[in-house]
Design a protein around this motif. Structure first.
Motif, PDB file in Angstrom:
ATOM      1  N   LYS A  33       0.972  -1.170  -0.029  1.00  0.00           N
ATOM      2  CA  LYS A  33      -0.243   0.065  -0.203  1.00  0.00           C
ATOM      3  C   LYS A  33       0.656   1.267  -0.069  1.00  0.00           C
ATOM      4  O   LYS A  33       0.489   2.214  -0.802  1.00  0.00           O
ATOM      5  CB  LYS A  33      -0.844  -0.187   1.041  1.00  0.00           C
ATOM      6  CG  LYS A  33      -2.051  -0.943   1.216  1.00  0.00           C
ATOM      7  CD  LYS A  33      -3.109  -0.795   2.207  1.00  0.00           C
ATOM      8  CE  LYS A  33      -2.514  -0.941   3.620  1.00  0.00           C
ATOM      9  NZ  LYS A  33      -3.574  -0.665   4.751  1.00  0.00           N
ATOM     10  N   ILE A  34       2.156   1.192   1.057  1.00  0.00           N
ATOM     11  CA  ILE A  34       2.785   2.378   0.717  1.00  0.00           C
ATOM     12  C   ILE A  34       3.440   2.425  -0.653  1.00  0.00           C
ATOM     13  O   ILE A  34       3.727   3.828  -1.110  1.00  0.00           O
ATOM     14  CB  ILE A  34       4.081   2.117   1.740  1.00  0.00           C
ATOM     15  CG1 ILE A  34       3.402   2.166   3.498  1.00  0.00           C
ATOM     16  CG2 ILE A  34       5.006   3.169   1.922  1.00  0.00           C
ATOM     17  CD1 ILE A  34       4.069   1.853   4.454  1.00  0.00           C
ATOM     18  N   ALA A  35       3.644   1.491  -1.087  1.00  0.00           N
ATOM     19  CA  ALA A  35       4.744   1.544  -2.699  1.00  0.00           C
ATOM     20  C   ALA A  35       3.384   2.236  -3.449  1.00  0.00           C
ATOM     21  O   ALA A  35       4.011   2.868  -4.516  1.00  0.00           O
ATOM     22  CB  ALA A  35       5.045   0.186  -3.001  1.00  0.00           C
ATOM     23  N   ILE A  40       0.238   6.066   4.239  1.00  0.00           N
ATOM     24  CA  ILE A  40       1.642   6.621   4.873  1.00  0.00           C
ATOM     25  C   ILE A  40       1.449   5.923   6.224  1.00  0.00           C
ATOM     26  O   ILE A  40       0.720   5.753   6.827  1.00  0.00           O
ATOM     27  CB  ILE A  40       1.774   7.851   4.956  1.00  0.00           C
ATOM     28  CG1 ILE A  40       1.542   8.538   3.636  1.00  0.00           C
ATOM     29  CG2 ILE A  40       2.905   8.320   5.501  1.00  0.00           C
ATOM     30  CD1 ILE A  40       1.428  10.362   3.818  1.00  0.00           C
ATOM     31  N   SER A  41       2.767   5.487   6.570  1.00  0.00           N
ATOM     32  CA  SER A  41       2.791   4.834   8.032  1.00  0.00           C
ATOM     33  C   SER A  41       4.283   5.232   8.390  1.00  0.00           C
ATOM     34  O   SER A  41       4.862   6.019   7.872  1.00  0.00           O
ATOM     35  CB  SER A  41       2.837   3.133   7.982  1.00  0.00           C
ATOM     36  OG  SER A  41       2.937   2.728   9.080  1.00  0.00           O
ATOM     37  N   ASN A  42       4.594   4.795   9.570  1.00  0.00           N
ATOM     38  CA  ASN A  42       5.841   5.021  10.517  1.00  0.00           C
ATOM     39  C   ASN A  42       5.999   6.510  10.476  1.00  0.00           C
ATOM     40  O   ASN A  42       7.208   7.053  10.074  1.00  0.00           O
ATOM     41  CB  ASN A  42       6.994   4.450   9.700  1.00  0.00           C
ATOM     42  CG  ASN A  42       6.939   2.891   9.686  1.00  0.00           C
ATOM     43  OD1 ASN A  42       6.569   2.552  10.580  1.00  0.00           O
ATOM     44  ND2 ASN A  42       7.321   2.129   8.503  1.00  0.00           N
ATOM     45  N   PHE A  43       5.107   7.228  10.764  1.00  0.00           N
ATOM     46  CA  PHE A  43       5.192   8.625  11.198  1.00  0.00           C
ATOM     47  C   PHE A  43       5.098   9.232  12.573  1.00  0.00           C
ATOM     48  O   PHE A  43       4.385   8.362  13.191  1.00  0.00           O
ATOM     49  CB  PHE A  43       4.494   9.646   9.987  1.00  0.00           C
ATOM     50  CG  PHE A  43       2.890   9.351  10.130  1.00  0.00           C
ATOM     51  CD1 PHE A  43       2.189   9.985  11.159  1.00  0.00           C
ATOM     52  CD2 PHE A  43       2.313   8.389   9.154  1.00  0.00           C
ATOM     53  CE1 PHE A  43       0.903   9.529  11.001  1.00  0.00           C
ATOM     54  CE2 PHE A  43       1.165   7.976   9.438  1.00  0.00           C
ATOM     55  CZ  PHE A  43       0.228   8.637  10.112  1.00  0.00           C
ATOM     56  N   THR A  44       5.603  10.395  12.859  1.00  0.00           N
ATOM     57  CA  THR A  44       5.204  10.868  13.965  1.00  0.00           C
ATOM     58  C   THR A  44       3.865  11.903  14.024  1.00  0.00           C
ATOM     59  O   THR A  44       3.985  12.815  12.577  1.00  0.00           O
ATOM     60  CB  THR A  44       6.383  11.819  14.613  1.00  0.00           C
ATOM     61  OG1 THR A  44       7.179  10.447  14.982  1.00  0.00           O
ATOM     62  CG2 THR A  44       6.009  12.183  16.089  1.00  0.00           C
ATOM     63  N   ILE A  79       6.112   8.736   0.124  1.00  0.00           N
ATOM     64  CA  ILE A  79       6.085   8.765  -1.368  1.00  0.00           C
ATOM     65  C   ILE A  79       4.549   8.439  -1.830  1.00  0.00           C
ATOM     66  O   ILE A  79       4.318   7.976  -2.833  1.00  0.00           O
ATOM     67  CB  ILE A  79       6.980   7.497  -1.880  1.00  0.00           C
ATOM     68  CG1 ILE A  79       6.384   6.105  -1.294  1.00  0.00           C
ATOM     69  CG2 ILE A  79       8.384   7.787  -1.423  1.00  0.00           C
ATOM     70  CD1 ILE A  79       6.904   4.839  -1.682  1.00  0.00           C
ATOM     71  N   SER A  80       3.808   9.045  -0.956  1.00  0.00           N
ATOM     72  CA  SER A  80       2.295   8.790  -1.251  1.00  0.00           C
ATOM     73  C   SER A  80       1.804   9.739  -2.531  1.00  0.00           C
ATOM     74  O   SER A  80       2.650  10.620  -2.889  1.00  0.00           O
ATOM     75  CB  SER A  80       1.535   9.338  -0.049  1.00  0.00           C
ATOM     76  OG  SER A  80       1.602  10.822   0.153  1.00  0.00           O
TER      77      SER A  80
END
Length: 611
Positions: A33-35, A40-44, A79-80
């Motif tokens: 999904k990110i690719a 978007i994940s792994n964010f603050t 990279i969204s």
């Protein structure tokens, strides 16, 4: 084509297909999904809160619960494909907030609650998780609801349906009135289009290749119609395109009582300071009739096709127009065009089927989804096309490639265009900047399939060289097929020029090709940003789109620089491509790219090879 039947099928099919595609994508593993750019994940995350409820009608929440004002996301590798205005879902366990992208810049990625969901966006302001959130694409069924209303209207109005059906099946003909109309400052092809648009009884088709003055032609058509006392609907697929038209019309009419734009504040930024335009969020017909500030004998109203979808929206309720002018009609789907046609007695379609197509469902057997409204009309009414043949943007050098590839050499450069023969002092790439006005820059640096740090650095080099010679940032446009490359270029520029500000980025156009259509800059840099085209097999038709290439290389006034990995052209003839199931569909597109490669002046930056 049975228009109503196909229209209903199209609504149902598009709704079903969108739902299936959305469910399938959301079911993919997180890395996929990110690719794909939908997550978007792994964010603050950090929230800002409202001190009061979003509206006076919303109930206050009990402290420490607070309504969310904005949410700032800090993500090192975004990279969204999200852009400002995109609707998204922000989630983390029990939390599920419907949000909208408010800002997407180098320094900030900021969300705000969607208008109709602000009341449900609240959280404990003193105790909320700052990590383990996900941001996903949101699915909307607003289009389905609005088009369904249009289908209901056509179903209940046999005369209106019969007229539209005849037109879309190529059975409508025009009776031409003999009213003379000529504007001194328009060229011959523009005056022919103007005369035919005003005098045709039922419809007019105007093809406006890049820089040929279609907006100016539209402005004069609208001005004449308003002077005749007509109610004119100005529409297009985007608010930006509509605003460009409305600005041009206002310049000719110079009366704010006769030129109206329907839209909310973010949708009106291009016209916000124009004193000759009245801006309304909505305008029902009975309200218009009672308004002392609006002209009652001739008016031009700009709004999206959705605005006239009857009870599905109250933007332009109860209106029936004498004439509908559709700009950028090559980007409008047939189903959406029906919404505009269903409220008008006469249609004027302006566009260019050699430029960007609308986003429509693929792999369907429905004729209504096979092409844009403009492509269909150009195909079934070839003798009714009014071609604007003189480009005021592209000089004799810049017009050669698009003229050869797309326009059968029917275009000519206006005498007022000039070839840039200036010598540029360059620190990085004198061989590029001081070469032909149109240059294809090739390299062999492998990186991504939707962003390229190497190309971003070359973009920055070229901008540096241009700036050294007094070129303003507002005169430069950087375009790319991918939103991820937009961010990569922005980061490269900020790294090279630490003092660059938001105002600089506003002046310097950096966006996708789709956002550039209808605009121009003196210097255009097109970065294709794909080193592995075969690894994006399912998007070959997107990447190798002749129309996208045409838009990209026809925005420049002085110089056009095209950056590409050599594989983009080397792999066209590979057996792997020829055996792909989509090959026959894109075969002609690949031929255009091959021809482009053959006729373009090239500079090779490859490490192991020189031209």
């Amino acid at each position: 084509m049975d228009v109503l039947k196909k229209f209903k099928q199209a609504i149902e099919l598009e709704s079903k297909k969108n739902a299936e595609e959305y469910s399938a994508v959301m079911a993919l593993p997180l890395p996929e999904k990110i690719a794909k750019g939908v997550t978007i994940s792994n964010f603050t995350l950090m929230f800002e809160f409202r001190e009061l409820p979003p509206t006076p009608w919303d109930e206050p929440v009990e402290y420490p619960l607070s309504y969310i004002d904005t949410a700032q996301i800090i993500c090192e590798n975004n990279i969204s494909k999200f852009k400002e205005g995109s609707t998204v879902i922000l989630s983390n366990g029990k939390y599920n907030f419907k949000m909208e992208i408010k800002e997407d810049s180098v320094d900030n990625f900021v969300l705000e609650p969607q208008d109709f969901h602000k009341y449900s966006c609240f959280i404990d302001r003193n105790n909320y998780p700052s990590t383990n959130w996900e941001l996903n694409e949101d699915k909307s069924d607003a289009t389905e609801k609005m088009l369904t209303k249009t289908a209901e209207v056509l179903n209940n109005d046999i005369d209106k349906l019969s007229r539209i059906e005849s037109f879309l099946n190529g059975k409508t003909s025009n009776i031409f009135h003999n009213n003379s109309s000529k504007v001194e400052y328009l060229n011959h092809s523009q005056n022919v289009a103007l005369s035919n648009a005003l005098n045709a009884s039922n419809f007019c088709i105007i093809q406006g290749p890049p820089g040929t003055g279609k907006t100016e032609t539209i402005a004069n058509i609208a001005k004449c119609l308003v002077e005749q006392g007509k109610k004119v609907f100005i529409t297009a697929p985007t608010h930006t395109a509509i605003n460009n038209c409305i600005n041009a019309i206002a310049k000719r009419v110079q009366d704010s009582s006769k030129v109206i734009k329907i839209g909310n504040k973010p949708q009106n930024k291009e016209i916000a300071n124009n004193p000759d335009i009245t801006i309304k969020s909505s305008l029902a017909y009975p309200t218009y009739l009672k308004s002392p500030e609006l002209n009652q004998n001739g008016i031009a109203i700009g709004a999206t096709p959705y605005s006239v979808c009857y009870d599905a929206t109250k933007k332009l309720r109860f209106w029936e127009f004498d004439v509908c002018i559709v700009d950028e009609a090559s980007q409008l789907s047939i189903p959406l065009s029906l919404a505009a046609m269903s409220r008008s007695a006469k249609y004027i379609f302006v566009g260019d089927h050699k430029q960007l197509d609308p986003i429509i469902p693929k792999d369907t057997s429905l004729e209504i989804f096979s092409e844009s409204i403009f492509s269909r009309l150009a195909r079934i009414y070839p003798n009714d096309i009014n071609l604007l043949d003189t480009s005021y943007r592209l000089n004799e050098k810049l017009i050669q490639i698009p003229n050869t590839l797309f326009y059968d050499s029917k275009l000519k450069a206006s005498e007022i265009t000039e070839i840039d023969s200036k010598y540029y002092e360059c620190q990085y790439h004198s061989d590029i900047v001081n070469n032909e006005p149109h240059i294809l820059i090739l390299h062999d640096e492998f990186d991504g399939i939707s962003d390229s740090k190497f190309e971003a650095e070359i973009v920055t080099d070229i901008i540096s060289d241009l700036a050294k010679n007094g070129v303003k940032l507002s005169e430069i446009g950087i375009v790319t097929p991918y939103r991820a490359q937009v961010r990569t270029v922005r980061r490269a520029l900020q790294s090279r020029f630490p003092k660059i500000t938001k105002e600089h980025f506003k002046a310097l156009f950096i966006d996708t090709v789709d956002s550039m259509q209808g605009q121009e800059r003196k210097y255009i840099i097109y970065t294709l940003a794909n080193s592995h085209p075969l690894e994006s097999m399912r998007r070959l038709d997107f990447f190798y789109s002749p129309n996208r290439l045409n838009v990209s290389i026809t925005r420049a006034i002085n110089k056009c620089f095209v950056l590409s990995h050599k594989f983009v052209f080397d792999e066209i003839d590979k057996e792997e491509v020829k055996q792909h199931q989509e090959y026959e569909k894109i075969r002609n597109s690949l031929e255009v790219f091959k021809k482009y490669y053959e006729i373009a002046t090239k500079v090779d930056l490859s490490k192991n090879e020189q031209w």
